[in-house]
Design a protein around this motif. Structure first.
Motif, PDB file in Angstrom:
ATOM      1  N   ARG A 148       5.492  -1.893   8.205  1.00  0.00           N
ATOM      2  CA  ARG A 148       5.483  -0.502   7.753  1.00  0.00           C
ATOM      3  C   ARG A 148       6.884   0.094   7.833  1.00  0.00           C
ATOM      4  O   ARG A 148       7.627  -0.168   8.762  1.00  0.00           O
ATOM      5  CB  ARG A 148       4.543   0.313   8.638  1.00  0.00           C
TER       6      ARG A 148
ATOM      7  N   ARG B 228       6.711   6.373   2.793  1.00  0.00           N
ATOM      8  CA  ARG B 228       6.165   5.384   3.714  1.00  0.00           C
ATOM      9  C   ARG B 228       5.352   4.365   2.909  1.00  0.00           C
ATOM     10  O   ARG B 228       4.573   4.728   2.012  1.00  0.00           O
ATOM     11  CB  ARG B 228       5.248   6.044   4.744  1.00  0.00           C
ATOM     12  N   VAL B 229       5.525   3.125   3.245  1.00  0.00           N
ATOM     13  CA  VAL B 229       4.860   2.025   2.556  1.00  0.00           C
ATOM     14  C   VAL B 229       4.329   1.071   3.621  1.00  0.00           C
ATOM     15  O   VAL B 229       4.946   0.913   4.680  1.00  0.00           O
ATOM     16  CB  VAL B 229       5.878   1.305   1.625  1.00  0.00           C
ATOM     17  N   ALA B 230       3.184   0.483   3.346  1.00  0.00           N
ATOM     18  CA  ALA B 230       2.672  -0.582   4.208  1.00  0.00           C
ATOM     19  C   ALA B 230       2.634  -1.862   3.380  1.00  0.00           C
ATOM     20  O   ALA B 230       2.288  -1.841   2.198  1.00  0.00           O
ATOM     21  CB  ALA B 230       1.281  -0.234   4.740  1.00  0.00           C
TER      22      ALA B 230
ATOM     23  N   ALA C 201       0.855  -1.189   0.000  1.00  0.00           N
ATOM     24  CA  ALA C 201       0.000   0.000   0.000  1.00  0.00           C
ATOM     25  C   ALA C 201       0.886   1.232   0.000  1.00  0.00           C
ATOM     26  O   ALA C 201       1.838   1.330   0.770  1.00  0.00           O
ATOM     27  CB  ALA C 201      -0.917   0.008   1.215  1.00  0.00           C
TER      28      ALA C 201
ATOM     29  N   VAL D 230       0.758   5.725  -0.813  1.00  0.00           N
ATOM     30  CA  VAL D 230      -0.087   6.906  -0.992  1.00  0.00           C
ATOM     31  C   VAL D 230       0.340   7.565  -2.295  1.00  0.00           C
ATOM     32  O   VAL D 230       1.506   7.894  -2.487  1.00  0.00           O
ATOM     33  CB  VAL D 230       0.065   7.897   0.177  1.00  0.00           C
TER      34      VAL D 230
ATOM     35  N   PRO E  58      -4.876   6.366  -1.077  1.00  0.00           N
ATOM     36  CA  PRO E  58      -4.254   5.057  -0.892  1.00  0.00           C
ATOM     37  C   PRO E  58      -4.418   4.167  -2.115  1.00  0.00           C
ATOM     38  O   PRO E  58      -5.445   4.213  -2.794  1.00  0.00           O
ATOM     39  CB  PRO E  58      -5.029   4.477   0.300  1.00  0.00           C
TER      40      PRO E  58
ATOM     41  N   LYS F  79       3.704   2.386  -8.058  1.00  0.00           N
ATOM     42  CA  LYS F  79       4.459   1.828  -6.927  1.00  0.00           C
ATOM     43  C   LYS F  79       5.882   2.377  -6.924  1.00  0.00           C
ATOM     44  O   LYS F  79       6.402   2.774  -5.890  1.00  0.00           O
ATOM     45  CB  LYS F  79       4.537   0.300  -7.040  1.00  0.00           C
TER      46      LYS F  79
END
Lengths: 138, 138
Positions: free
Chosen positions: B91, B70-72, B30, B32, B37, B61
């Motif tokens: 995360r 920031r990536v989840a 995930a 942003v 999102p 991506k």
């Protein structure tokens, strides 16, 4: 919509994406929380109008949804052995359902929390963008 | 970290989360993108240092990762019949690998694109937060 112009995956048509959404029971909700992406699995149903409905307790998902935030919802089916699979991504504004008539209807949906925790809030995502892609088996 | 203080799911300890990450082959990233999102499945490997490595073409991506965004990253295993399962959320800041020595090593990892498309870029996520939760079968 094309996910990513540089891949050569097969795009899935919108009507088939909607059919696939109706076929699965668990998806992943991605929200932005304090500028950072979060993604959590939820069980869900597709309502008659094609919107995605899931339940939540108060918390990060709820906070993100309560203000009609943008939400992404992903479902997939992966075939690890064959390096194949499909995924569908639905995007739109989430809405916490507060109308009593609507809530009463929601409570009759086959949408039972899997955990022992109460999940009193119903969130609706009426997607404005639905896209999907498929990697067929070899 | 607790996902959501209002659920009564079992938390999974960090060391077990890492073990579960090593056990699966596909997760969901995930990011942003333009404040919204997005979440997409990817195949991945866990590197020796515990970081998550996946490949990507240029696109959403990649754009999100190139600036150490920031990536989840989520993995799960769901048992629909028993309303049970587990999920792990990692995360951190993503990083596109550019160091030639490191890239050469990455190319030897068992990380083969599933689609026919080239996925020339390697992205590393060194998680600073890993959490997991489990709903045991009844």
């Amino acid at each position: 919509m094309v996910y990513d112009g540089h891949t050569m995956m097969d795009a899935i048509e919108r009507h088939e994406c909607v059919a696939l959404l109706r076929h699965v029971h668990v998806g992943r909700v991605a929200v932005v929380s304090e500028g950072e992406p979060l993604v959590l699995p939820v069980n869900f149903v597709v309502d008659d109008d094609g919107s995605i409905v899931f339940r939540t307790a108060e918390g990060t998902k709820f906070d993100a949804c309560v203000n009609r935030a943008r939400v992404a919802f992903e479902v997939d089916q992966i075939d690890v052995r064959n390096h194949a699979g499909w995924s569908v991504l639905a995007r739109g504004n989430a809405e916490v359902i507060t109308d009593p008539t609507e809530l009463a209807r929601m409570r009759r949906l086959p949408l039972i929390p899997w955990s022992r925790a109460p999940k009193p809030h119903f969130v609706r995502l009426a997607p404005d963008v639905i896209s999907g892609r498929r990697i067929p088996p070899p």
